[in-house]
Design a protein around this motif. Structure first.
Motif, PDB file in Angstrom:
ATOM      1  N   MET A   1      52.334  21.358  38.744  1.00 39.59           N
ATOM      2  CA  MET A   1      52.185  20.073  39.420  1.00 39.59           C
ATOM      3  C   MET A   1      51.530  19.071  38.484  1.00 39.59           C
ATOM      4  O   MET A   1      50.775  19.443  37.593  1.00 39.59           O
ATOM      5  N   VAL A   2      51.812  17.799  38.736  1.00 41.52           N
ATOM      6  CA  VAL A   2      51.199  16.721  37.968  1.00 41.52           C
ATOM      7  C   VAL A   2      50.612  15.693  38.939  1.00 41.52           C
ATOM      8  O   VAL A   2      50.972  15.659  40.114  1.00 41.52           O
ATOM      9  N   GLU A   3      49.696  14.872  38.445  1.00 44.76           N
ATOM     10  CA  GLU A   3      49.075  13.844  39.275  1.00 44.76           C
ATOM     11  C   GLU A   3      49.103  12.510  38.534  1.00 44.76           C
ATOM     12  O   GLU A   3      48.726  12.434  37.355  1.00 44.76           O
ATOM     13  N   PHE A   4      49.568  11.480  39.223  1.00 47.50           N
ATOM     14  CA  PHE A   4      49.630  10.150  38.637  1.00 47.50           C
ATOM     15  C   PHE A   4      48.287   9.451  38.787  1.00 47.50           C
ATOM     16  O   PHE A   4      47.412   9.898  39.533  1.00 47.50           O
ATOM     17  N   ALA A   5      48.145   8.340  38.074  1.00 45.98           N
ATOM     18  CA  ALA A   5      46.881   7.597  38.106  1.00 45.98           C
ATOM     19  C   ALA A   5      46.560   7.102  39.506  1.00 45.98           C
ATOM     20  O   ALA A   5      45.392   6.948  39.872  1.00 45.98           O
ATOM     21  N   SER A   6      47.599   6.879  40.330  1.00 48.74           N
ATOM     22  CA  SER A   6      47.388   6.396  41.691  1.00 48.74           C
ATOM     23  C   SER A   6      46.937   7.497  42.642  1.00 48.74           C
ATOM     24  O   SER A   6      46.610   7.227  43.790  1.00 48.74           O
ATOM     25  N   GLY A   7      46.938   8.748  42.168  1.00 45.30           N
ATOM     26  CA  GLY A   7      46.563   9.875  43.019  1.00 45.30           C
ATOM     27  C   GLY A   7      47.750  10.598  43.623  1.00 45.30           C
ATOM     28  O   GLY A   7      47.597  11.674  44.199  1.00 45.30           O
ATOM     29  N   VAL A   8      48.940   9.999  43.512  1.00 48.89           N
ATOM     30  CA  VAL A   8      50.148  10.646  44.018  1.00 48.89           C
ATOM     31  C   VAL A   8      50.485  11.838  43.141  1.00 48.89           C
ATOM     32  O   VAL A   8      50.384  11.763  41.913  1.00 48.89           O
ATOM     33  N   LYS A   9      50.892  12.929  43.775  1.00 44.76           N
ATOM     34  CA  LYS A   9      51.231  14.134  43.027  1.00 44.76           C
ATOM     35  C   LYS A   9      52.739  14.332  42.972  1.00 44.76           C
ATOM     36  O   LYS A   9      53.490  13.742  43.744  1.00 44.76           O
ATOM     37  N   GLY A  10      53.153  15.160  42.051  1.00 47.14           N
ATOM     38  CA  GLY A  10      54.572  15.451  41.904  1.00 47.14           C
ATOM     39  C   GLY A  10      54.771  16.794  41.239  1.00 47.14           C
ATOM     40  O   GLY A  10      53.817  17.444  40.808  1.00 47.14           O
ATOM     41  N   ILE A  11      56.033  17.204  41.160  1.00 49.55           N
ATOM     42  CA  ILE A  11      56.372  18.476  40.540  1.00 49.55           C
ATOM     43  C   ILE A  11      57.354  18.216  39.404  1.00 49.55           C
ATOM     44  O   ILE A  11      58.336  17.488  39.570  1.00 49.55           O
ATOM     45  N   ALA A  12      57.069  18.771  38.246  1.00 45.68           N
ATOM     46  CA  ALA A  12      57.945  18.621  37.086  1.00 45.68           C
ATOM     47  C   ALA A  12      59.063  19.644  37.183  1.00 45.68           C
ATOM     48  O   ALA A  12      58.815  20.847  37.233  1.00 45.68           O
ATOM     49  N   LEU A  13      60.306  19.156  37.214  1.00 41.67           N
ATOM     50  CA  LEU A  13      61.452  20.047  37.368  1.00 41.67           C
ATOM     51  C   LEU A  13      62.101  20.376  36.035  1.00 41.67           C
ATOM     52  O   LEU A  13      62.785  21.375  35.905  1.00 41.67           O
ATOM     53  N   ASN A  14      61.934  19.549  35.046  1.00 40.17           N
ATOM     54  CA  ASN A  14      62.473  19.861  33.730  1.00 40.17           C
ATOM     55  C   ASN A  14      61.620  19.196  32.661  1.00 40.17           C
ATOM     56  O   ASN A  14      61.081  18.107  32.853  1.00 40.17           O
ATOM     57  N   LEU A  15      61.481  19.873  31.540  1.00 36.69           N
ATOM     58  CA  LEU A  15      60.671  19.369  30.437  1.00 36.69           C
ATOM     59  C   LEU A  15      61.552  19.267  29.198  1.00 36.69           C
ATOM     60  O   LEU A  15      62.017  20.277  28.679  1.00 36.69           O
ATOM     61  N   GLU A  16      61.804  18.067  28.747  1.00 35.23           N
ATOM     62  CA  GLU A  16      62.575  17.831  27.538  1.00 35.23           C
ATOM     63  C   GLU A  16      61.659  17.211  26.485  1.00 35.23           C
ATOM     64  O   GLU A  16      60.520  16.830  26.764  1.00 35.23           O
ATOM     65  N   ASN A  17      62.169  17.103  25.256  1.00 31.59           N
ATOM     66  CA  ASN A  17      61.357  16.561  24.172  1.00 31.59           C
ATOM     67  C   ASN A  17      60.940  15.117  24.422  1.00 31.59           C
ATOM     68  O   ASN A  17      59.819  14.709  24.084  1.00 31.59           O
ATOM     69  N   GLU A  18      61.823  14.324  25.008  1.00 30.49           N
ATOM     70  CA  GLU A  18      61.554  12.899  25.157  1.00 30.49           C
ATOM     71  C   GLU A  18      61.501  12.426  26.601  1.00 30.49           C
ATOM     72  O   GLU A  18      61.287  11.242  26.856  1.00 30.49           O
ATOM     73  N   ASN A  19      61.724  13.297  27.560  1.00 32.79           N
ATOM     74  CA  ASN A  19      61.635  12.872  28.961  1.00 32.79           C
ATOM     75  C   ASN A  19      61.292  14.053  29.846  1.00 32.79           C
ATOM     76  O   ASN A  19      61.553  15.204  29.491  1.00 32.79           O
ATOM     77  N   VAL A  20      60.703  13.746  30.983  1.00 33.90           N
ATOM     78  CA  VAL A  20      60.318  14.755  31.971  1.00 33.90           C
ATOM     79  C   VAL A  20      60.796  14.286  33.335  1.00 33.90           C
ATOM     80  O   VAL A  20      60.545  13.133  33.722  1.00 33.90           O
ATOM     81  N   GLY A  21      61.510  15.143  34.057  1.00 32.59           N
ATOM     82  CA  GLY A  21      61.941  14.814  35.403  1.00 32.59           C
ATOM     83  C   GLY A  21      60.920  15.263  36.425  1.00 32.59           C
ATOM     84  O   GLY A  21      60.507  16.422  36.426  1.00 32.59           O
ATOM     85  N   ILE A  22      60.470  14.356  37.265  1.00 31.69           N
ATOM     86  CA  ILE A  22      59.414  14.660  38.234  1.00 31.69           C
ATOM     87  C   ILE A  22      59.846  14.208  39.625  1.00 31.69           C
ATOM     88  O   ILE A  22      60.347  13.094  39.800  1.00 31.69           O
ATOM     89  N   VAL A  23      59.667  15.090  40.602  1.00 27.55           N
ATOM     90  CA  VAL A  23      59.856  14.729  42.006  1.00 27.55           C
ATOM     91  C   VAL A  23      58.509  14.282  42.551  1.00 27.55           C
ATOM     92  O   VAL A  23      57.519  15.013  42.479  1.00 27.55           O
ATOM     93  N   VAL A  24      58.458  13.072  43.088  1.00 23.15           N
ATOM     94  CA  VAL A  24      57.200  12.480  43.557  1.00 23.15           C
ATOM     95  C   VAL A  24      56.980  12.840  45.023  1.00 23.15           C
ATOM     96  O   VAL A  24      57.858  12.650  45.859  1.00 23.15           O
ATOM     97  N   PHE A  25      55.791  13.345  45.332  1.00 22.88           N
ATOM     98  CA  PHE A  25      55.425  13.678  46.706  1.00 22.88           C
ATOM     99  C   PHE A  25      54.705  12.481  47.329  1.00 22.88           C
ATOM    100  O   PHE A  25      53.490  12.437  47.392  1.00 22.88           O
ATOM    101  N   GLY A  26      55.449  11.529  47.780  1.00 22.76           N
ATOM    102  CA  GLY A  26      54.843  10.359  48.388  1.00 22.76           C
ATOM    103  C   GLY A  26      55.486   9.080  47.880  1.00 22.76           C
ATOM    104  O   GLY A  26      56.551   9.091  47.267  1.00 22.76           O
ATOM    105  N   SER A  27      54.809   7.958  48.102  1.00 27.50           N
ATOM    106  CA  SER A  27      55.349   6.661  47.716  1.00 27.50           C
ATOM    107  C   SER A  27      55.255   6.459  46.210  1.00 27.50           C
ATOM    108  O   SER A  27      54.256   6.815  45.574  1.00 27.50           O
TER     109      SER A  27
END
Length: 253
Positions: A1-27
């Motif tokens: 899991m990851v957490e943004f500066a706003s406090g919203v959390k998300g889950i990283a579904l893929n990790l690439e060298n130059e980008n990361v796909g994240i599903v955001v849990f919330g707004s």
């Protein structure tokens, strides 16, 4: 899991060298380009047990029904297949040997019927449909945050069933292209993103049905989901290792 500066959390579904796909849990309205994102050091888990009965919770299991915190409960990971394999029936229990009721005399003794030995690992898929359905359901619920889609609804079950059929056909097509089943499974979460959530949210039900119709009537290689996979490969958004080279026609030799 990851957490943004706003406090919203998300889950990283893929990790690439130059980008990361994240599903955001919330707004996502409070998320801006350049914001700091940090790892939480934990894997996504949710509350489980009788304490969940009758409660309304968000995607992370936090109560939103105004009835206070959950009582005594356990937590389980959203995706955990480490204890499942093949076509294992999770609800089955070990069979109890039948009791002998016939007298153990010579007259009751009969030769046992010869049963050929079976290999429990033979022809078992690397990932059972039961596990696939669980993963597809969890992913659909996560990507449907903010929409009225219940885990018990007929619509959800119908979408998951359709996705399962599409995924099976895409897997067969990629294997025929020279990729192994193990390669597909190792990237299945990322592949599902391109197949089912190209814009980060579920496609309309009608789109899934049209995709499946094209696969059935015209072939998987001519379908939109397969085209999205090929586009992702060509643009280096998806990396798959081909174990078998494509055989060229004789006139190319």
């Amino acid at each position: 899991m990851v957490e943004f500066a706003s406090g919203v959390k998300g889950i990283a579904l893929n990790l690439e060298n130059e980008n990361v796909g994240i599903v955001v849990f919330g707004s996502d309205t409070a998320i801006k380009e350049g914001d700091l994102v940090k790892r939480t050091g934990s894997i996504v888990d949710v509350p489980a047990g009788k304490a969940m009965l009758g409660r309304v919770v968000d995607a992370l299991g936090v109560p939103i029904d105004g009835r206070g915190a959950l009582s005594d409960h356990e937590r389980r990971r959203v995706e955990d297949i480490s204890f499942c394999s093949g076509n294992e029936d999770l609800g089955a229990q070990e069979a109890t040997p039948p009791s002998e009721t016939a007298p153990a005399g010579p007259s009751s003794t009969q030769p046992a019927e010869s049963v050929p030995p079976t290999d429990p690992q033979a022809e078992q898929p690397l990932l059972s449909d039961q596990i696939r359905v669980t993963e597809l359901t969890n992913r659909l619920l996560i990507n449907s945050v903010g929409t009225p889609l219940s885990s018990e609804s007929e619509k959800l079950r119908f979408i998951v069933e359709t996705q399962l059929r599409i995924e099976s056909k895409i897997e067969e097509a990629l294997v025929s292209d020279g990729y192994s089943e193990a390669v597909f499974l190792s990237k299945r979460h990322q592949i599902r993103g391109f197949i089912f959530y190209p814009q980060g949210k579920p496609l309309p039900v009608g789109t899934y049905l049209r995709d499946l119709d094209v696969i059935i009537n015209h072939g998987t290689h001519r379908s939109p989901p397969y085209a999205r996979i090929m586009k992702a490969l060509s643009q280096m958004e998806l990396s798959l290792y081909r174990e078998k080279p494509i055989k060229k026609p004789s006139f190319f030799l």
